[in-house]
Motif scaffolding. Structure first.
Motif, PDB file in Angstrom:
ATOM      1  N   HIS A   1      -7.036   2.328  -6.303  1.00  0.00           N
ATOM      2  CA  HIS A   1      -7.539   3.440  -5.488  1.00  0.00           C
ATOM      3  C   HIS A   1      -7.970   2.903  -4.123  1.00  0.00           C
ATOM      4  O   HIS A   1      -8.268   1.722  -3.975  1.00  0.00           O
ATOM      5  CB  HIS A   1      -8.731   4.132  -6.157  1.00  0.00           C
ATOM      6  CG  HIS A   1      -8.442   4.635  -7.533  1.00  0.00           C
ATOM      7  ND1 HIS A   1      -7.658   5.738  -7.778  1.00  0.00           N
ATOM      8  CD2 HIS A   1      -8.818   4.173  -8.753  1.00  0.00           C
ATOM      9  CE1 HIS A   1      -7.566   5.945  -9.089  1.00  0.00           C
ATOM     10  NE2 HIS A   1      -8.257   5.001  -9.697  1.00  0.00           N
ATOM     11  N   TRP A   2      -8.002   3.796  -3.138  1.00  0.00           N
ATOM     12  CA  TRP A   2      -8.520   3.508  -1.792  1.00  0.00           C
ATOM     13  C   TRP A   2      -7.771   2.370  -1.094  1.00  0.00           C
ATOM     14  O   TRP A   2      -8.327   1.666  -0.246  1.00  0.00           O
ATOM     15  CB  TRP A   2     -10.028   3.208  -1.852  1.00  0.00           C
ATOM     16  CG  TRP A   2     -10.770   4.206  -2.681  1.00  0.00           C
ATOM     17  CD1 TRP A   2     -10.812   5.560  -2.498  1.00  0.00           C
ATOM     18  CD2 TRP A   2     -11.534   3.949  -3.868  1.00  0.00           C
ATOM     19  NE1 TRP A   2     -11.560   6.161  -3.487  1.00  0.00           N
ATOM     20  CE2 TRP A   2     -12.024   5.197  -4.349  1.00  0.00           C
ATOM     21  CE3 TRP A   2     -11.874   2.785  -4.561  1.00  0.00           C
ATOM     22  CZ2 TRP A   2     -12.801   5.303  -5.481  1.00  0.00           C
ATOM     23  CZ3 TRP A   2     -12.656   2.890  -5.707  1.00  0.00           C
ATOM     24  CH2 TRP A   2     -13.112   4.138  -6.155  1.00  0.00           C
ATOM     25  N   ALA A   3      -6.490   2.207  -1.458  1.00  0.00           N
ATOM     26  CA  ALA A   3      -5.684   1.154  -0.846  1.00  0.00           C
ATOM     27  C   ALA A   3      -5.117   1.650   0.481  1.00  0.00           C
ATOM     28  O   ALA A   3      -4.307   2.578   0.514  1.00  0.00           O
ATOM     29  CB  ALA A   3      -4.562   0.731  -1.788  1.00  0.00           C
ATOM     30  N   GLN A   4      -5.559   1.049   1.556  1.00  0.00           N
ATOM     31  CA  GLN A   4      -5.034   1.318   2.890  1.00  0.00           C
ATOM     32  C   GLN A   4      -4.693  -0.004   3.563  1.00  0.00           C
ATOM     33  O   GLN A   4      -5.418  -0.992   3.375  1.00  0.00           O
ATOM     34  CB  GLN A   4      -6.058   2.055   3.753  1.00  0.00           C
ATOM     35  CG  GLN A   4      -6.428   3.441   3.278  1.00  0.00           C
ATOM     36  CD  GLN A   4      -7.270   4.157   4.324  1.00  0.00           C
ATOM     37  OE1 GLN A   4      -6.802   5.057   5.016  1.00  0.00           O
ATOM     38  NE2 GLN A   4      -8.514   3.751   4.445  1.00  0.00           N
TER      39      GLN A   4
ATOM     40  N   THR B   1      -1.584   0.451  -4.606  1.00  0.00           N
ATOM     41  CA  THR B   1      -0.535  -0.510  -4.275  1.00  0.00           C
ATOM     42  C   THR B   1       0.558  -0.485  -5.334  1.00  0.00           C
ATOM     43  O   THR B   1       0.328  -0.054  -6.470  1.00  0.00           O
ATOM     44  CB  THR B   1      -1.098  -1.943  -4.188  1.00  0.00           C
ATOM     45  OG1 THR B   1      -1.680  -2.293  -5.448  1.00  0.00           O
ATOM     46  CG2 THR B   1      -2.134  -2.067  -3.087  1.00  0.00           C
ATOM     47  N   GLU B   2       1.729  -0.982  -4.953  1.00  0.00           N
ATOM     48  CA  GLU B   2       2.835  -1.156  -5.895  1.00  0.00           C
ATOM     49  C   GLU B   2       3.467  -2.524  -5.667  1.00  0.00           C
ATOM     50  O   GLU B   2       3.634  -2.960  -4.523  1.00  0.00           O
ATOM     51  CB  GLU B   2       3.901  -0.065  -5.693  1.00  0.00           C
ATOM     52  CG  GLU B   2       3.474   1.312  -6.151  1.00  0.00           C
ATOM     53  CD  GLU B   2       4.576   2.353  -5.968  1.00  0.00           C
ATOM     54  OE1 GLU B   2       5.668   1.972  -5.493  1.00  0.00           O
ATOM     55  OE2 GLU B   2       4.336   3.532  -6.289  1.00  0.00           O
ATOM     56  N   GLY B   3       3.774  -3.202  -6.774  1.00  0.00           N
ATOM     57  CA  GLY B   3       4.547  -4.426  -6.681  1.00  0.00           C
ATOM     58  C   GLY B   3       3.767  -5.688  -6.413  1.00  0.00           C
ATOM     59  O   GLY B   3       4.369  -6.736  -6.145  1.00  0.00           O
ATOM     60  N   ILE B   4       2.440  -5.630  -6.463  1.00  0.00           N
ATOM     61  CA  ILE B   4       1.652  -6.853  -6.303  1.00  0.00           C
ATOM     62  C   ILE B   4       0.636  -6.963  -7.425  1.00  0.00           C
ATOM     63  O   ILE B   4       0.237  -5.969  -8.038  1.00  0.00           O
ATOM     64  CB  ILE B   4       0.917  -6.924  -4.948  1.00  0.00           C
ATOM     65  CG1 ILE B   4      -0.056  -5.736  -4.769  1.00  0.00           C
ATOM     66  CG2 ILE B   4       1.891  -7.013  -3.787  1.00  0.00           C
ATOM     67  CD1 ILE B   4      -0.998  -5.899  -3.596  1.00  0.00           C
TER      68      ILE B   4
ATOM     69  N   CYS C   1       0.827  -1.213   0.000  1.00  0.00           N
ATOM     70  CA  CYS C   1       0.000   0.000   0.000  1.00  0.00           C
ATOM     71  C   CYS C   1       0.860   1.261   0.000  1.00  0.00           C
ATOM     72  O   CYS C   1       1.814   1.380   0.779  1.00  0.00           O
ATOM     73  CB  CYS C   1      -0.921   0.022   1.214  1.00  0.00           C
ATOM     74  SG  CYS C   1      -2.289  -1.145   1.128  1.00  0.00           S
ATOM     75  N   ARG C   2       0.521   2.179  -0.873  1.00  0.00           N
ATOM     76  CA  ARG C   2       1.146   3.504  -0.915  1.00  0.00           C
ATOM     77  C   ARG C   2       0.039   4.510  -0.606  1.00  0.00           C
ATOM     78  O   ARG C   2      -0.713   4.917  -1.477  1.00  0.00           O
ATOM     79  CB  ARG C   2       1.764   3.782  -2.294  1.00  0.00           C
ATOM     80  CG  ARG C   2       2.815   2.762  -2.701  1.00  0.00           C
ATOM     81  CD  ARG C   2       4.058   2.834  -1.800  1.00  0.00           C
ATOM     82  NE  ARG C   2       5.072   1.863  -2.180  1.00  0.00           N
ATOM     83  CZ  ARG C   2       5.208   0.661  -1.619  1.00  0.00           C
ATOM     84  NH1 ARG C   2       4.380   0.292  -0.648  1.00  0.00           N
ATOM     85  NH2 ARG C   2       6.150  -0.163  -2.019  1.00  0.00           N
ATOM     86  N   VAL C   3      -0.053   4.866   0.665  1.00  0.00           N
ATOM     87  CA  VAL C   3      -1.179   5.674   1.133  1.00  0.00           C
ATOM     88  C   VAL C   3      -0.896   7.150   0.888  1.00  0.00           C
ATOM     89  O   VAL C   3       0.105   7.691   1.359  1.00  0.00           O
ATOM     90  CB  VAL C   3      -1.455   5.425   2.626  1.00  0.00           C
ATOM     91  CG1 VAL C   3      -2.626   6.290   3.090  1.00  0.00           C
ATOM     92  CG2 VAL C   3      -1.756   3.955   2.872  1.00  0.00           C
ATOM     93  N   GLY C   4      -1.789   7.770   0.138  1.00  0.00           N
ATOM     94  CA  GLY C   4      -1.708   9.206  -0.098  1.00  0.00           C
ATOM     95  C   GLY C   4      -2.795   9.894   0.702  1.00  0.00           C
ATOM     96  O   GLY C   4      -2.875   9.748   1.920  1.00  0.00           O
ATOM     97  N   THR C   5      -3.674  10.615   0.009  1.00  0.00           N
ATOM     98  CA  THR C   5      -4.812  11.268   0.657  1.00  0.00           C
ATOM     99  C   THR C   5      -6.054  10.427   0.394  1.00  0.00           C
ATOM    100  O   THR C   5      -6.610  10.449  -0.706  1.00  0.00           O
ATOM    101  CB  THR C   5      -5.013  12.695   0.106  1.00  0.00           C
ATOM    102  OG1 THR C   5      -3.799  13.427   0.277  1.00  0.00           O
ATOM    103  CG2 THR C   5      -6.155  13.394   0.823  1.00  0.00           C
ATOM    104  N   PHE C   6      -6.460   9.668   1.403  1.00  0.00           N
ATOM    105  CA  PHE C   6      -7.617   8.787   1.229  1.00  0.00           C
ATOM    106  C   PHE C   6      -8.897   9.609   1.106  1.00  0.00           C
ATOM    107  O   PHE C   6      -9.172  10.485   1.934  1.00  0.00           O
ATOM    108  CB  PHE C   6      -7.735   7.819   2.395  1.00  0.00           C
ATOM    109  CG  PHE C   6      -8.957   6.937   2.308  1.00  0.00           C
ATOM    110  CD1 PHE C   6      -8.929   5.759   1.580  1.00  0.00           C
ATOM    111  CD2 PHE C   6     -10.152   7.303   2.925  1.00  0.00           C
ATOM    112  CE1 PHE C   6     -10.048   4.955   1.470  1.00  0.00           C
ATOM    113  CE2 PHE C   6     -11.284   6.507   2.828  1.00  0.00           C
ATOM    114  CZ  PHE C   6     -11.232   5.329   2.101  1.00  0.00           C
TER     115      PHE C   6
END
Length: 472
Positions: free
Chosen positions: A373-376, A364-367, A349-354
């Motif tokens: 979107h909305w990855a927490q 997400t990255e790498g999976i 997860c690469r959490v920005g501004t949810f």
């Protein structure tokens, strides 16, 4: 002899009956269900997807024709008739005034759901209130209504409608509108359409979100009689619903709407699709088919406490646990695989501004599959799991139509037989779905079919009168 016979009792049928009656035709409506179950799948609906170029009463902002079309094009993957689709889209911008005249009320925009309030008008009291309003209006206008009247055969003279049959009873009419729904309640037909995987019938584990009365009897009869068909019998409005839902008539409350707020795993505890691909109203209807393609036709929507309060709670509470391992054991999933799947997702997860109201930058990255979107991370106990099964709302195999909603035989439109609703929705919905578009199709083509049937019937009556006068 009645002028217009309408076969069905849902939104499309009622729109057809009302329009035909307003045009001056005598109308008889035949509903297969008893009175208390009237309304077909329409009784389980909530809203109508509406085109509008500026804010309109219960709709905020704008939802222009081209955006509506692009949304439909995206979910159908291009399996749609653009001409017919645009007819439904344009009609959705002007039908609400007519609906109100027949007693339908709309509720104010839902707070905290801007992207839904922009595109969809919600019925006050839901679909049951809508069909009840239409039935009251139809009765007041003099439409004859019969319940427990399942038509099992159509008598044709070439491509011309002559009569409908209920067992040995024969009902003649000058024109007819078929609006009797798809075949989603017919388990045998569903098995045939979906086939087997590893020796198991895929459709055996399906639940039916809507009415138990849509057996597809008339649809099959018309196809066997030579009517032109369209659509794939395995395509349908197929939603992931709570596995504890009843076999029939679970309706909207059995839908599980937290998919985009967490992850979904199959019975092997593995993710299999991007849960954050797009807004939930545009993507909820693909998840039934996705679950249908998983082993045993079951999956599990997994969330943590951060998601609570951000989605419409389903009728059944989720399985609750304080640790991921405990949740795996409670759901019967392999503990090691499940914990590894969630922890791998969490690390990706690469959490920005949810922000669940927009296509945010949390990804997400790498999976694989990614969550776009909305990855927490799922890291705030307690954790929850909802077991999911495919829930069939309606099937897309139907009869081919033109802009007049006429049934076709060998490419030629019938002069007095029309079709609306689920029995022709496959012309617009080759696959996929977006919230409220089924009601848009049913309303548009129900009204067209009723108008055209009345025109054909009254013209037939006039021709007969002129012939009688000429002979006299």
């Amino acid at each position: 002899m009645v002028d217009v016979l309408v076969i069905g009792g849902g939104n499309a049928a009622l729109c057809a009956a009302l329009m035909a009656r307003e045009a001056g035709a005598s109308v008889l409506l035949l509903e297969a269900a008893p009175r208390e179950w009237r309304g077909g799948n329409s009784q389980h609906t909530r809203n109508l997807r509406c085109m509008h170029d500026a804010p309109q009463d219960v709709l905020v902002d704008a939802y222009p024709e081209e955006e509506y079309w692009q949304d439909l094009l995206k979910v159908t993957g291009g399996l749609t008739d653009e001409k017919l689709a645009r007819i439904a889209i344009r009609a959705s911008s002007t039908c609400r005034g007519w609906m109100r005249q027949h007693g339908v009320h709309f509720q104010p925009p839902l707070s905290g759901a801007l992207h839904v309030a922009r595109t969809n008008a919600f019925f006050m009291g839901g679909g049951k209130a809508l069909v009840n309003a239409y039935f009251r209006s139809a009765e007041a206008l003099g439409v004859q209504i019969r319940y427990n009247a399942p038509v099992d055969a159509i008598e044709l003279d070439g491509d011309r409608f002559v009569a409908a049959r209920i067992g040995a009873e024969r009902i003649e009419a000058r024109a007819c509108v078929l609006a009797a729904g798809g075949f989603e309640s017919n388990r045998e037909w569903l098995r045939e359409a979906w086939g087997q995987v590893n020796g198991e019938w895929v459709a055996e584990n399906f639940l039916i979100r809507g009415t138990r009365f849509n057996m597809g009897v008339l649809l099959k009869y018309m196809i066997d009689a030579g009517a032109d068909a369209i659509g794939d019998p395995s395509q349908s409005h197929c939603v992931a619903i709570d596995a504890r839902a009843p076999l029939y008539d679970g309706g909207i409350c059995t839908r599980v709407d937290c998919v985009s707020l967490g992850v979904v795993v199959n019975r092997h505890a593995r993710r299999f699709y991007d849960e954050g691909e797009d807004f939930w109203p545009k993507r909820y209807a693909i998840w039934g088919r996705l679950v249908a393609q998983q082993p045993g036709q079951i999956a599990y929507s997994i969330i943590d406490s951060k998601a609570i309060g951000r989605f419409m709670p389903p009728v059944f509470p989720g399985t609750k646990a304080n640790t991921l391992a405990e949740l795996a054991r409670a759901t019967g999933l392999d503990e090691k695989t499940f914990v590894d799947t969630i922890e791998t997702y969490n690390r990706a997860c690469r959490v920005g501004t949810f922000d669940h109201a927009v296509l945010d930058d949390c990804h997400t990255e790498g999976i694989q599959p990614a969550k776009t979107h909305w990855a927490q991370p799922l890291d705030k106990p307690p954790f929850y799991a909802y077991a999911l099964r495919p829930g069939i709302t309606f099937t897309y195999l139907g009869l081919k139509v033109d802009e007049r909603s006429a049934v076709h035989f060998g490419g030629k439109p019938s002069p007095n037989l029309y079709v609306a609703g689920e029995m022709m929705a496959g012309n617009v919905l080759g696959k996929g779905y977006t919230a409220g578009v089924g009601m848009a199709i049913g309303t548009a083509f129900g009204r067209i079919a009723g108008t055209e049937a009345a025109r054909a019937a009254l013209q037939s009556k006039q021709n007969a009168k002129e012939t009688t006068h000429a002979v006299a």
